[in-house]
Scaffold this active site. Structure first.
Site, short mmCIF file in Angstrom:
data_model
loop_
_atom_site.label_atom_id
_atom_site.label_comp_id
_atom_site.label_asym_id
_atom_site.label_seq_id
_atom_site.Cartn_x
_atom_site.Cartn_y
_atom_site.Cartn_z
N CYS A 10 0.87 -1.18 0.00
CA CYS A 10 0.00 0.00 0.00
C CYS A 10 0.90 1.23 0.00
O CYS A 10 2.08 1.13 -0.34
CB CYS A 10 -0.97 -0.02 1.18
N ASN A 13 2.31 1.41 4.33
CA ASN A 13 2.61 0.14 5.01
C ASN A 13 2.28 0.21 6.50
O ASN A 13 2.94 -0.44 7.32
CB ASN A 13 4.07 -0.28 4.79
N CYS A 15 -1.43 0.72 7.33
CA CYS A 15 -2.87 0.45 7.46
C CYS A 15 -3.28 -0.79 6.66
O CYS A 15 -3.51 -1.86 7.22
CB CYS A 15 -3.70 1.65 7.01
N ARG A 16 -3.36 -0.65 5.34
CA ARG A 16 -3.94 -1.73 4.53
C ARG A 16 -3.02 -2.94 4.35
O ARG A 16 -3.45 -4.07 4.57
CB ARG A 16 -4.33 -1.17 3.15
N SER A 17 -1.77 -2.71 3.95
CA SER A 17 -0.94 -3.90 3.64
C SER A 17 -0.55 -4.70 4.88
O SER A 17 -0.52 -5.94 4.79
CB SER A 17 0.27 -3.54 2.78
N ASP A 127 -8.10 3.73 0.94
CA ASP A 127 -7.20 4.17 1.99
C ASP A 127 -8.01 4.64 3.20
O ASP A 127 -8.79 5.60 3.10
CB ASP A 127 -6.37 5.32 1.43
P1 4NP Z 1 -1.78 2.79 4.04
O1 4NP Z 1 -2.42 4.13 4.62
O2 4NP Z 1 -1.23 3.13 2.66
O3 4NP Z 1 -2.91 1.84 3.97
O4 4NP Z 1 -0.70 2.37 5.02
C1 4NP Z 1 -1.76 5.35 4.67
C2 4NP Z 1 -0.84 5.59 5.67
C3 4NP Z 1 -0.22 6.82 5.75
C4 4NP Z 1 -0.52 7.81 4.83
C5 4NP Z 1 -1.44 7.56 3.82
C6 4NP Z 1 -2.06 6.34 3.75
N1 4NP Z 1 0.08 9.09 4.93
O5 4NP Z 1 -0.29 9.99 4.18
O6 4NP Z 1 0.97 9.27 5.78
#
Ligand code: 4NP
Length: 160
Positions: A10, A13, A15-17, A127
């Site tokens: 993702c 790294n 939240c989703r992955s 997201d």
């Molecule tokens: P992820 O979520 O891609 O599912 O881990 C996010 C985590 C952090 C951010 C965006 C999405 N950020 O903008 O910091």
């Protein structure tokens, strides 16, 4: 039996992955395939390297019995495309970013997670970072459905 491996990807790294990684690890263990199926995750971005998963992802996963606490964020690298058989992205932006670092001969390894749950009628794991707790439940629902489909696809490679 052969070995086969997946890296979920993702943006951050956190939240989703890592959620997909925890879901897949449990499915693999339940199937008795931990010695044959490798599971990891990474982000396309570098903002959260070394961090534990987002507290909301840890809580939502914990309510379903997944332990995200030992996971730490890292950034995808070109050599991950050699190491992993499947590089599985959450959305189209992840796919674009992966294509930028992926050697041309390895592009076929990049897939979208939701390809493996066609019954849910979406290709995107949205997201949840800027939203509320409900988004993390949706991520879990999607990961549980799609990782089951992905495991079935990976079983096919074990027998090749
Ligand atoms: P992820 O979520 O891609 O599912 O881990 C996010 C985590 C952090 C951010 C965006 C999405 N950020 O903008 O910091």
């Amino acid at each position: 039996m052969k070995n086969v491996s997946v890296c979920f990807v993702c943006l951050g790294n956190i939240c989703r992955s890592p959620t997909a990684e925890a879901v897949m690890l449990r499915l693999v263990e339940e199937a008795g395939l931990a010695e044959h199926i490798g599971v990891d995750s990474a982000g396309t971005g570098d903002w959260h390297i070394g961090e534990a998963p987002d507290a909301r992802a840890q809580r939502a996963g914990g309510r379903r019995g997944y332990d995200l606490t030992p996971l730490r964020a890292r950034q995808i690298r070109a050599d991950d495309f050699q190491r992993f058989d499947f590089v599985v992205a959450m959305d189209d932006a992840n796919v674009s970013a992966l294509q930028d670092v992926c050697p041309a001969s390895m592009r076929h390894k990049i897939r979208l997670l939701m390809e493996f749950a066609p019954q849910l009628d979406t290709l995107v794991v949205a997201d949840p970072y800027f939203g509320g707790e409900a988004g993390f439940e949706t991520v879990l629902d999607q990961c549980e459905a799609a990782c089951a489909g992905l495991l079935a696809a990976m079983r096919g490679h074990l027998a090749d």
